[in-house]
Design a protein around this motif. Structure first.
Motif, PDB file in Angstrom:
ATOM      1  N   SER A 182       0.826  -1.201   0.000  1.00 21.65           N
ATOM      2  CA  SER A 182       0.000   0.000   0.000  1.00 21.65           C
ATOM      3  C   SER A 182       0.861   1.251   0.000  1.00 21.65           C
ATOM      4  O   SER A 182       1.841   1.343   0.745  1.00 21.65           O
TER       5      SER A 182
ATOM      6  N   THR B 184      -3.172  -1.473  -2.534  1.00 22.79           N
ATOM      7  CA  THR B 184      -4.098  -0.365  -2.267  1.00 22.79           C
ATOM      8  C   THR B 184      -3.343   0.955  -2.276  1.00 22.79           C
ATOM      9  O   THR B 184      -2.124   0.995  -2.137  1.00 22.79           O
TER      10      THR B 184
ATOM     11  N   THR C 109      -9.406  -0.988   5.465  1.00 20.65           N
ATOM     12  CA  THR C 109      -8.691  -1.914   4.573  1.00 20.65           C
ATOM     13  C   THR C 109      -8.139  -3.096   5.344  1.00 20.65           C
ATOM     14  O   THR C 109      -8.276  -4.247   4.913  1.00 20.65           O
TER      15      THR C 109
END
Length: 140
Positions: free
Chosen positions: A65, A105, A118
């Motif tokens: 991420s 992400t 998340t």
């Protein structure tokens, strides 16, 4: 029979997602403790070998991420990460691993709530998938 608790490794960008994780923690947002963060300067610096090593070492999933596309502090690191994750998913699928075990992400520094959501969604999804099959074959 014990309840399965997944082990997740997260490679996070120093400038955005790590800051969002810190914000989520200081704001005391509820999130599962199943994720171990590894702070990277940029998601573009996440070598595919790191992901494979984490999965072979028993992680049930890997999260990468970083900054939103176009906001990378290293100009195009997140685009590089996106290309690598796409290829990694194809490679892992050839070895029989569910592609949901690798997630990419984009979470900005001010999105602590997005980080917590998340993490919680990923832990729930991996709980449903069950343990990483590679972990079982290594444990034997």
């Amino acid at each position: 029979m014990s309840t399965f608790e997944p082990s997740i490794v997260a490679f996070v960008c120093n400038w955005c997602t790590y800051t969002a994780a810190d914000l989520a923690g200081t704001a005391r947002m509820v999130q599962y403790p199943n994720v171990r963060l590894i702070r990277m300067m940029c998601t573009g610096m996440v070598d595919p070998k790191y992901v494979i090593k984490a999965l072979l070492s028993g992680a049930d999933a890997v999260l990468i991420s970083g900054c939103h596309p176009g906001d990378c502090h290293y100009i195009n690191g997140n685009y590089k990460a996106r290309r690598r994750v796409k290829l990694l998913k194809e490679i892992l699928a050839r070895f029989g691993m569910d592609e949901r075990r690798l997630k990419l992400t984009w979470i900005g520094a001010s999105e602590g709530n997005e980080f917590a959501e998340t993490i919680n969604e990923l832990v729930e999804e991996i709980r449903e998938l069950g343990p990483n099959e590679i972990r079982r074959s290594i444990a034997v």
